[in-house]
Structure formats: C-alpha cells, structure tokens
Design an enzyme around this catalytic site. Structure first.
Site, PDB file in Angstrom:
ATOM      1  N   SER A 128       0.830  -1.206   0.000  1.00  0.00           N
ATOM      2  CA  SER A 128       0.000   0.000   0.000  1.00  0.00           C
ATOM      3  C   SER A 128       0.862   1.252   0.000  1.00  0.00           C
ATOM      4  O   SER A 128       1.956   1.258   0.555  1.00  0.00           O
ATOM      5  CB  SER A 128      -0.888  -0.008   1.258  1.00  0.00           C
ATOM      6  OG  SER A 128      -1.466   1.264   1.458  1.00  0.00           O
ATOM      7  N   TYR A 152      -1.613  -0.331  10.700  1.00  0.00           N
ATOM      8  CA  TYR A 152      -1.922  -0.968   9.405  1.00  0.00           C
ATOM      9  C   TYR A 152      -0.740  -0.771   8.454  1.00  0.00           C
ATOM     10  O   TYR A 152      -0.235  -1.721   7.865  1.00  0.00           O
ATOM     11  CB  TYR A 152      -3.197  -0.382   8.789  1.00  0.00           C
ATOM     12  CG  TYR A 152      -3.308  -0.712   7.326  1.00  0.00           C
ATOM     13  CD1 TYR A 152      -3.005   0.251   6.356  1.00  0.00           C
ATOM     14  CD2 TYR A 152      -3.647  -1.985   6.907  1.00  0.00           C
ATOM     15  CE1 TYR A 152      -3.055  -0.053   5.015  1.00  0.00           C
ATOM     16  CE2 TYR A 152      -3.701  -2.295   5.552  1.00  0.00           C
ATOM     17  CZ  TYR A 152      -3.399  -1.333   4.627  1.00  0.00           C
ATOM     18  OH  TYR A 152      -3.433  -1.637   3.285  1.00  0.00           O
ATOM     19  N   LYS A 156       2.183  -3.469   6.603  1.00  0.00           N
ATOM     20  CA  LYS A 156       2.563  -3.551   5.189  1.00  0.00           C
ATOM     21  C   LYS A 156       4.069  -3.357   5.028  1.00  0.00           C
ATOM     22  O   LYS A 156       4.716  -4.031   4.240  1.00  0.00           O
ATOM     23  CB  LYS A 156       1.793  -2.497   4.374  1.00  0.00           C
ATOM     24  CG  LYS A 156       0.309  -2.788   4.257  1.00  0.00           C
ATOM     25  CD  LYS A 156       0.054  -4.143   3.606  1.00  0.00           C
ATOM     26  CE  LYS A 156      -1.427  -4.437   3.443  1.00  0.00           C
ATOM     27  NZ  LYS A 156      -1.672  -5.777   2.852  1.00  0.00           N
TER      28      LYS A 156
HETATM   29  C1  WQD Z   1      -9.320   9.742   0.658  1.00  0.00           C
HETATM   30  C2  WQD Z   1      -9.551  11.217   0.848  1.00  0.00           C
HETATM   31  C3  WQD Z   1      -9.824  11.855   3.147  1.00  0.00           C
HETATM   32  C4  WQD Z   1     -13.630   9.693   3.705  1.00  0.00           C
HETATM   33  C5  WQD Z   1      -6.680   4.786   2.896  1.00  0.00           C
HETATM   34  C6  WQD Z   1      -5.597   3.988   3.532  1.00  0.00           C
HETATM   35  C7  WQD Z   1      -4.747   3.350   2.481  1.00  0.00           C
HETATM   36  C8  WQD Z   1      -5.618   2.545   1.545  1.00  0.00           C
HETATM   37  C9  WQD Z   1      -6.684   3.426   0.930  1.00  0.00           C
HETATM   38  C10 WQD Z   1      -5.650   0.246   2.221  1.00  0.00           C
HETATM   39  C11 WQD Z   1      -8.791  11.800   2.033  1.00  0.00           C
HETATM   40  C12 WQD Z   1     -11.110  12.100   2.365  1.00  0.00           C
HETATM   41  C13 WQD Z   1     -12.465  10.212   3.169  1.00  0.00           C
HETATM   42  C14 WQD Z   1     -14.680  10.568   4.054  1.00  0.00           C
HETATM   43  C15 WQD Z   1     -13.342  12.431   3.318  1.00  0.00           C
HETATM   44  N1  WQD Z   1      -6.215   1.464   2.227  1.00  0.00           N
HETATM   45  N2  WQD Z   1     -12.320  11.542   2.973  1.00  0.00           N
HETATM   46  N3  WQD Z   1     -14.499  11.916   3.840  1.00  0.00           N
HETATM   47  O1  WQD Z   1      -6.972   7.772   3.571  1.00  0.00           O
HETATM   48  O2  WQD Z   1      -6.071   8.111   1.205  1.00  0.00           O
HETATM   49  O3  WQD Z   1      -6.115   5.833   2.160  1.00  0.00           O
HETATM   50  O4  WQD Z   1      -7.438   3.975   2.026  1.00  0.00           O
HETATM   51  O5  WQD Z   1      -4.660  -0.101   1.614  1.00  0.00           O
HETATM   52  O6  WQD Z   1      -3.834   2.497   3.108  1.00  0.00           O
HETATM   53  O7  WQD Z   1      -4.772   4.897   4.253  1.00  0.00           O
HETATM   54  O8  WQD Z   1      -8.254   6.933   1.537  1.00  0.00           O
HETATM   55  O9  WQD Z   1     -10.617   7.052   0.895  1.00  0.00           O
HETATM   56  O10 WQD Z   1     -10.015   7.107   3.369  1.00  0.00           O
HETATM   57  O11 WQD Z   1      -9.536   9.092   1.917  1.00  0.00           O
HETATM   58  O12 WQD Z   1     -13.197  13.653   3.148  1.00  0.00           O
HETATM   59  O13 WQD Z   1     -15.772  10.166   4.557  1.00  0.00           O
HETATM   60  O14 WQD Z   1     -10.941  11.433   1.128  1.00  0.00           O
HETATM   61  O15 WQD Z   1      -9.563  12.905   4.079  1.00  0.00           O
HETATM   62  O16 WQD Z   1      -8.388  13.121   1.701  1.00  0.00           O
HETATM   63  P1  WQD Z   1      -6.816   7.278   2.172  1.00  0.00           P
HETATM   64  P2  WQD Z   1      -9.680   7.501   1.968  1.00  0.00           P
END
Ligand code: WQD
Length: 342
Positions: A128, A152, A156
């Site tokens: 990841s 997490y 990885k």
């Molecule tokens: C994306 C953007 C949030 C939800 C995570 C893990 C990573 C991988 C993918 C496993 C950010 C914003 C999110 C919401 C929001 N997982 N957001 N409202 O955090 O980049 O990555 O998931 O492998 O390891 O860290 O993905 O989709 O959670 O967030 O504003 O309800 O959307 O702040 O900017 P992230 P995400």
C-alpha cells in the site's frame, strides 16, 4: 490436464481480489480462491460464477491456520500466490494493533512457510502507498523514504521487509510487492464491487452510499489543506486496472528470476471535491456535503510516479475518474445494500 499455471489467491472474495480473480481467468490462468469471509460475503462466489461462466475453485480457510493451509496447498499445488488477505482499516488498526499484527504479519509468515513446504516460492504481495507515510515530495517514486504512521501501514512495511529478507536468504524466492494507491470503481457488469461492512472508512464507497440514499451527507475531512481547493488529493485507480497490474506482476515473476516492488497508481491526483463532482455527474444524483475538521493521520496529497510498473511490468492504468465513478455507481445502484441483501 491444464498446463496453465495455478494461482492461489488469499482474501479471494474481497474487493480487489475478486476483480483480480476474473482478470486471471480471462488471462488463461487456473485460479484457486481462499477466504474465511471475515471481511467479505460468500455471495461473491455466485457473482464470479456467473461472470466467469464456470464455478470458481474455492477453499474456505483462514490464512493463519497452518494445517488447513497445508492441506489446501497439497490439493492444488499452486505455482504462485497472490496474498491479499489482510485487515485494512487504518483507524481500526490504531484501536486494535494486536489483531492487525497477528492477522497481517502472522498470516503472511504462515503463508510463506506453507509455500516453502510445498516448493512454491513466488508471491505477489498486496502492499500500500501507506508505506510512504507523509510524502516528502510528489509524485512518489518507489525509492522514496518509507515510514509507517499507523499499525496498518506498519504491517505492510513489515510484510515488504519479510519478503525482502526471504529473498536475500533464498534467491529462489521471487516476490512482487505492489503498492496500491486508492482503489475505487467496480467491474463494468455492476455485479461485484466495493462493499465495506458498517460505515465506509474510504471516500468513494461513502460517496456512493450518499448518492444511492443510504446516507444523508458526506463529511469532507478538511477544507484547509495546501491543495488547489483545500481538500485532500489522492491517486484514485480503477480496481480493474489494479487487477490487470496483478496479472502483469505474475507474468513478470513466472517469466523471469527477479523480484520487484512497484507503485500501482495513475500518476494523477484528484481532490475530494473533484471526486464528488465527478460522482454527481456519473450518477445524476446530488452528493451533499459538509466541510469538517481534518481526519487525524491524513496527508494533504499523495499520488504515484507509475513509471517503474510501466517500464518493468508493461502495465499502466487506463480508466479515468469519470469511468471510475460510472462503474462504482452502476455497482452501487444495482446493489444498494451490497452483497448481504442478495
Ligand atoms: C481519501 C480522501 C480523506 C472519507 C486509505 C488507507 C490506504 C488505503 C486506501 C488500504 C482523504 C477524504 C475520506 C470521508 C473524506 N487502504 N475523505 N471523507 O486515507 O487516502 O487511504 O485507504 O490499503 O492504506 O490509508 O483513503 O478514501 O479514506 O480518503 O473527506 O468520509 O478522502 O480525508 O483526503 P486514504 P480515503
């Protein structure tokens, strides 16, 4: 008797694995899926059977269960393993680190030992972009500094270290560590897709549930980041492109003697509001939102330099954001309550 290589998928009924299963079958591989349904639905097997036109070869098993996995390997003698099985919720990992180390790290060690006992030394490992921690510069290349900012991500990072040390100890091991950026979207049929249990942690499934009416509004975590519109920027990649990246990685391992670690991303960053706008266009539905304080642990921006995968695996992503949203919406609108409602 098939001469095609047999690929064993762990976590096989999960979101990325189920799409990879279809891509591997289409590429002519034999596939055996293993899952304990701790974070996925058995209904996925029915969907895969319809999409593939044949019954999936499946074994119900926990990757941490040595005896069961030894029996599975003895039955199927895989030529390579794609190891997807892992817990993957960042917030949950902070609350339950032992569960994450036992399952993610313990499960990997167990699988590697079972592979060794069966003379199988090729693994594609689901890593990841979270191993990059807080990016020092963008786009992210594979030689960027690595650091874990949550348990997490640590699992990885440890997983990649285990595989590197294994290869140093026994050069017969060949591994491909694939660093996913932000997987989104769904198979074009709308029959399989992302179906998180409970409240979605990730943006796209949450937006999808607002669009389909399961949730009233989206909370945008932070509107004051140093980005074009103040919201977080990420490298969203279509899950079908990601699946093809695994096919390319397996061909790389089966065709040579080397190991590789590479990014699977598009190289393009989109903000939260970019994605909301694209989703409203794709679905024709409003996605009302509120800007709320930042989520602890989030970085402002994160996107890949995908050059290494292009040069070494001959792979690159093709689906754009509109297609990601259109395919996600087809899945969500055809399955408003996910698989469990089937
Ligand atoms: C994306 C953007 C949030 C939800 C995570 C893990 C990573 C991988 C993918 C496993 C950010 C914003 C999110 C919401 C929001 N997982 N957001 N409202 O955090 O980049 O990555 O998931 O492998 O390891 O860290 O993905 O989709 O959670 O967030 O504003 O309800 O959307 O702040 O900017 P992230 P995400």
């Amino acid at each position: 008797m098939s001469s095609a290589p047999t690929i064993l998928l762990t976590g096989a009924t999960g979101y990325i694995a189920s799409h990879t299963w279809l891509a591997l079958l289409a590429a002519g591989f034999e596939v055996v899926g293993v899952d304990d349904f701790s974070n996925s639905s058995p209904e996925v097997l029915n969907r895969l059977a319809k999409l593939a036109g044949s019954a999936p070869v499946f074994e119900a098993a926990d990757v941490c269960d040595r005896e069961t996995m030894l029996a599975v390997f003895a039955r199927h003698q895989p030529d390579a393993v794609v190891h997807f099985a892992a817990y993957k919720a960042v917030g949950e990992s902070t609350a339950k680190p032992l569960d994450y180390y036992r399952n993610n790290v313990g499960g990997l060690v167990n699988i590697c030992e079972v592979m060794l006992r069966n003379g199988c030394r090729r693994m594609v490992f689901s890593s990841s972009a979270t191993v990059y921690g807080v990016p020092e510069s963008l786009p992210l290349r594979e030689d960027a500094a690595l650091s874990a900012v949550n348990p997490y991500g640590q699992t990885k990072l440890i997983g990649e270290t285990i595989l590197r040390d294994l290869g140093a100890a026994d050069t017969a091991w060949q591994t491909a560590c694939l660093r996913y950026f932000n997987p989104v979207g769904a198979h074009e049929s709308g029959s399989i897709g992302e179906d998180p249990r409970g409240t979605p942690n990730n943006l796209m499934p949450y937006v999808a549930q607002v669009a389909v009416g399961r949730r009233p509004r989206l909370s945008v975590f932070g509107g004051d980041y140093p980005t074009p519109d103040g919201t977080g920027v990420r490298d969203y990649i279509h899950v079908v492109d990601l699946a093809e990246g695994h096919v390319a990685a397996l061909r790389f391992l089966l065709g040579g003697k080397e190991s590789i670690t590479c990014n699977l991303g598009t190289g393009r960053g989109y903000s939260v509001l970019d994605l909301v706008k694209a989703y409203e266009k794709a679905s024709g539905k409003p996605v009302p939102y509120d800007i709320v304080p930042r989520r602890p642990g989030d970085v402002a921006a994160c996107y890949a330099d995908p050059a290494l995968a292009r040069e070494r695996l001959g792979w690159e992503a093709h689906h754009d954001l509109d297609r990601m949203c259109a395919d996600s919406w087809r899945w969500q609108s055809m399955n408003p309550l996910g698989f469990e409602a089937s």
